[in-house]
Design a protein around this motif. Structure first.
Motif: not given
Length: 181
Positions: A36, A40, A105, A152
């Motif tokens: 994650v 990002w 995810c 996520a």
């Protein structure tokens, strides 16, 4: 001074809560957090590119196109097509990587489910099934990564879709601007 104490206490409380959550979710949750975080970082890179670098590149292409006296020949169309391809590559860079990371995810969440259930079955085999408190940690190992992976993935899908749309819109706008000049 009061605000500083409040923010320090808030940060410590937040960090403690995060550590507790990660501990309950097990090792897989740390891997999920790494995926994650990386996704990002790539999203942030794309946003910075769209906000700062792409407008300069677009202006450079438009200036060069407007400076051309010949905009209708085969050679001019080839140059325009090359710029549009360059824009497409620059705009869509890392979007597929983000998409793959988002798809990973829920898979990591399911891996956490499997490892948690193995832990529950291990406790049941060793201690018997009459010990619900011993099984509770394994159940949290099974459910928390699944929930975190799904959350996520949902957030990532939304952001990826918005980024892809923003890139497509910029690409179409550039194509129209280079055509109408």
């Amino acid at each position: 001074m009061n605000v500083s104490l409040f923010s320090t206490a808030f940060a410590e409380n937040w960090w403690f809560s995060l550590q507790h959550f990660m501990q309950q979710g097990g090792q897989v949750l740390w891997w999920l957090a790494a995926v994650v975080l990386f996704s990002w970082l790539l999203v942030t890179e794309r946003l910075l590119y769209l906000a700062f670098t792409y407008p300069k590149q677009k202006q450079q292409w438009l200036t060069q196109w407007q400076a051309r006296s010949d905009q209708t020949s085969w050679y001019a169309h080839a140059i325009r097509s090359g710029w549009l391809n360059e824009a497409h590559l620059a705009l869509s860079q890392n979007l597929n990587v983000i998409k793959v990371l988002v798809a990973i995810c829920p898979m990591l969440g399911l891996l956490g489910t499997v490892t948690g259930m193995i832990s529950v079955f291990d406790v049941m085999a060793n201690q018997g099934s009459s010990q619900p408190k011993l099984m509770a940690s394994g159940i949290s190992l099974a459910t928390l990564p699944t929930m975190a992976g799904m959350v996520a993935a949902l957030a990532g899908m939304f952001v990826h879709a918005r980024l892809a749309k923003a890139c497509r819109m910029r690409e179409q706008k550039l194509e129209k601007l280079l055509r109408s000049q």
